[in-house]
Design a protein around this motif. Structure first.
Motif, PDB file in Angstrom:
ATOM      1  N   LEU A 166       2.630  25.043   3.813  1.00 19.25           N
ATOM      2  CA  LEU A 166       3.119  24.854   2.449  1.00 19.25           C
ATOM      3  C   LEU A 166       3.921  23.557   2.398  1.00 19.25           C
ATOM      4  O   LEU A 166       4.907  23.404   3.128  1.00 19.25           O
ATOM      5  CB  LEU A 166       3.988  26.042   2.028  1.00 19.25           C
ATOM      6  N   LEU A 167       3.494  22.631   1.547  1.00 21.75           N
ATOM      7  CA  LEU A 167       4.180  21.352   1.395  1.00 21.75           C
ATOM      8  C   LEU A 167       5.029  21.405   0.130  1.00 21.75           C
ATOM      9  O   LEU A 167       4.502  21.581  -0.965  1.00 21.75           O
ATOM     10  CB  LEU A 167       3.171  20.198   1.288  1.00 21.75           C
ATOM     11  N   ALA A 168       6.365  21.295   0.286  1.00 20.56           N
ATOM     12  CA  ALA A 168       7.291  21.334  -0.855  1.00 20.56           C
ATOM     13  C   ALA A 168       6.921  22.452  -1.827  1.00 20.56           C
ATOM     14  O   ALA A 168       6.728  22.220  -3.022  1.00 20.56           O
ATOM     15  CB  ALA A 168       7.301  19.989  -1.572  1.00 20.56           C
ATOM     16  N   PRO A 169       6.826  23.691  -1.342  1.00 19.54           N
ATOM     17  CA  PRO A 169       6.300  24.768  -2.189  1.00 19.54           C
ATOM     18  C   PRO A 169       7.190  25.060  -3.393  1.00 19.54           C
ATOM     19  O   PRO A 169       8.413  25.035  -3.309  1.00 19.54           O
ATOM     20  CB  PRO A 169       6.263  25.972  -1.242  1.00 19.54           C
ATOM     21  N   LEU A 170       6.544  25.332  -4.513  1.00 19.98           N
ATOM     22  CA  LEU A 170       7.254  25.710  -5.735  1.00 19.98           C
ATOM     23  C   LEU A 170       7.622  27.185  -5.687  1.00 19.98           C
ATOM     24  O   LEU A 170       6.778  28.049  -5.485  1.00 19.98           O
ATOM     25  CB  LEU A 170       6.373  25.454  -6.960  1.00 19.98           C
ATOM     26  N   VAL A 171       8.908  27.461  -5.857  1.00 18.82           N
ATOM     27  CA  VAL A 171       9.374  28.775  -6.274  1.00 18.82           C
ATOM     28  C   VAL A 171      10.129  28.539  -7.577  1.00 18.82           C
ATOM     29  O   VAL A 171       9.644  28.854  -8.652  1.00 18.82           O
ATOM     30  CB  VAL A 171      10.237  29.474  -5.197  1.00 18.82           C
ATOM     31  N   ARG A 172      11.291  27.907  -7.480  1.00 21.70           N
ATOM     32  CA  ARG A 172      12.008  27.471  -8.675  1.00 21.70           C
ATOM     33  C   ARG A 172      12.004  25.950  -8.750  1.00 21.70           C
ATOM     34  O   ARG A 172      12.180  25.277  -7.734  1.00 21.70           O
ATOM     35  CB  ARG A 172      13.466  27.927  -8.637  1.00 21.70           C
ATOM     36  N   PRO A 173      11.810  25.378  -9.929  1.00 19.17           N
ATOM     37  CA  PRO A 173      11.966  23.928 -10.073  1.00 19.17           C
ATOM     38  C   PRO A 173      13.439  23.543 -10.064  1.00 19.17           C
ATOM     39  O   PRO A 173      14.323  24.393 -10.237  1.00 19.17           O
ATOM     40  CB  PRO A 173      11.329  23.641 -11.433  1.00 19.17           C
ATOM     41  N   GLN A 249       9.325  20.253   4.001  1.00 19.38           N
ATOM     42  CA  GLN A 249      10.150  20.009   2.821  1.00 19.38           C
ATOM     43  C   GLN A 249      10.939  18.712   2.967  1.00 19.38           C
ATOM     44  O   GLN A 249      11.601  18.480   3.965  1.00 19.38           O
ATOM     45  CB  GLN A 249      11.135  21.166   2.618  1.00 19.38           C
ATOM     46  N   GLY A 250      10.843  17.847   1.947  1.00 25.65           N
ATOM     47  CA  GLY A 250      11.615  16.619   1.925  1.00 25.65           C
ATOM     48  C   GLY A 250      13.003  16.846   1.351  1.00 25.65           C
ATOM     49  O   GLY A 250      13.169  17.560   0.358  1.00 25.65           O
ATOM     50  N   THR A 255      12.235  17.482  -7.515  1.00 26.06           N
ATOM     51  CA  THR A 255      11.340  18.205  -8.416  1.00 26.06           C
ATOM     52  C   THR A 255      11.529  19.711  -8.321  1.00 26.06           C
ATOM     53  O   THR A 255      11.520  20.408  -9.332  1.00 26.06           O
ATOM     54  CB  THR A 255       9.874  17.836  -8.109  1.00 26.06           C
ATOM     55  N   VAL A 256      11.678  20.212  -7.109  1.00 24.99           N
ATOM     56  CA  VAL A 256      11.899  21.646  -6.920  1.00 24.99           C
ATOM     57  C   VAL A 256      13.311  21.882  -6.386  1.00 24.99           C
ATOM     58  O   VAL A 256      13.933  21.001  -5.795  1.00 24.99           O
ATOM     59  CB  VAL A 256      10.855  22.270  -5.959  1.00 24.99           C
ATOM     60  N   GLY A 281      10.175  12.600  -0.435  1.00 28.89           N
ATOM     61  CA  GLY A 281      10.323  13.149  -1.765  1.00 28.89           C
ATOM     62  C   GLY A 281       9.438  14.379  -1.946  1.00 28.89           C
ATOM     63  O   GLY A 281       9.083  15.057  -0.976  1.00 28.89           O
ATOM     64  N   HIS A 282       9.056  14.628  -3.197  1.00 29.65           N
ATOM     65  CA  HIS A 282       8.314  15.854  -3.486  1.00 29.65           C
ATOM     66  C   HIS A 282       6.827  15.736  -3.185  1.00 29.65           C
ATOM     67  O   HIS A 282       6.214  16.690  -2.706  1.00 29.65           O
ATOM     68  CB  HIS A 282       8.494  16.225  -4.959  1.00 29.65           C
TER      69      HIS A 282
END
Length: 308
Positions: A166-173, A249-250, A255-256, A281-282
């Motif tokens: 998972l690269l910079a995974p979205l859960v909450r922005p 994760q960066g 973004t997130v 970054g993201h």
């Protein structure tokens, strides 16, 4: 290419695997986005049905493949701007499968709109079900919203993947509390807001390209934000039962809400390995060459892959 040409191409697309391989316009599309990989001995493409959507799907195959790698892109993204990640997979001896999420790229759907994150999980299931994959290890990698799509898939489908990254995974922005307030206040009055193109990568050439990319959406959908709110409310932060993941994760990701997200991912995928990149970054799929090289070594180790 321009929007008019891409709209014409979208209308000409055929069901997978027929695609539009004999079309000069389709060949222009592949060349424009750098998707014509010579190392792939066979390339298939075309539309796969998923609910009310038609998903543009790409499948690159090579002789002696050691695994199949499924790639799932992020919000606003599409297959065309993931040429570096596709090249990574092919360069490690993998067959690579990728599709445009609903409302993205050449897939159908209102641009950058979704009403239920379940549609993202269904999209993964329907693509995997429609493509005849060989008996090889199945790997997956999701960037940002692609990670959320994989998580939603994990909630509702039998897990087919041997390993997932998972690269910079979205859960909450980022700024989620403010986003929720703004969504509640604005939803009765507007459907979309103007998009800001953030400097989410150290690759300045990529940032310049994406601003002019004819397949980019320039609006933020409040319906998409509403779907995200409902998804987060329904998502129990508990073990999904699919094993750990490699998470990259960066620390410069604006973004997130990555500090919150890493804790959530650790609950959803217990015993995951989290790799932090100080300068990233993201947009990890399109970071600078040096940053991508730094996390590709972790992918190689985790996926048990070697450069060809």
């Amino acid at each position: 290419m321009n929007r008019q040409q891409l709209d014409e191409l979208r209308r000409a697309l055929q069901p997978f695997p027929e695609g539009a391989a004999d079309s000069a316009l389709f060949n222009d599309y592949l060349a424009f986005y750098g998707l014509d990989f010579p190392q792939a001995a066979e390339y298939q493409s075309g539309l796969i049905s998923s609910g009310g959507f038609q998903l543009m799907t790409h499948y690159w195959q090579q002789p002696g493949a050691v695994a199949t790698l499924l790639l799932v892109h992020g919000y606003y993204d599409h297959t065309g701007i993931y040429d570096k990640v596709i090249a990574y997979g092919l360069g490690r001896g993998c067959n690579v499968l990728m599709f445009d999420l609903p409302g993205h790229g050449l897939s159908s759907g209102e641009p950058a709109v979704i009403d239920d994150f379940a549609d993202y999980g269904d999209a993964i299931a329907d693509v995997l079900g429609a493509v005849a994959l060989p008996e090889l290890p199945l790997l997956a990698m999701g960037q940002s919203t692609g990670g959320a799509a994989i998580t939603e898939f994990a909630r509702r489908y039998e897990w087919p993947f041997d390993r997932v990254a998972l690269l910079a995974p979205l859960v909450r922005p980022a700024g989620w509390r403010g986003v929720k307030v703004a969504h509640a206040l604005l939803k009765p009055f507007v459907a979309t807001l103007g998009r800001t193109f953030n400097q989410n990568s150290a690759d300045l050439d990529f940032l310049a390209f994406v601003r002019d990319d004819p397949l980019q959406c320039h609006r933020v959908s409040l319906r998409w934000l509403g779907a995200l709110k409902r998804w987060l409310k329904s998502l129990p932060l508990a073990d999904l039962g699919v094993g750990p993941a490699l998470v990259v994760q960066g620390r410069r990701d604006g973004t997130v809400d990555w500090r919150y997200n890493m804790g959530a991912i650790a609950k959803l995928y217990p015993n995951s390995e989290i790799v932090y990149l100080e300068e990233a970054g993201h947009q990890l799929a399109n970071e600078s060459t040096a940053i991508r090289a730094s996390y590709e070594t972790h992918l190689d180790r985790y996926f048990a892959l070697q450069p060809l």
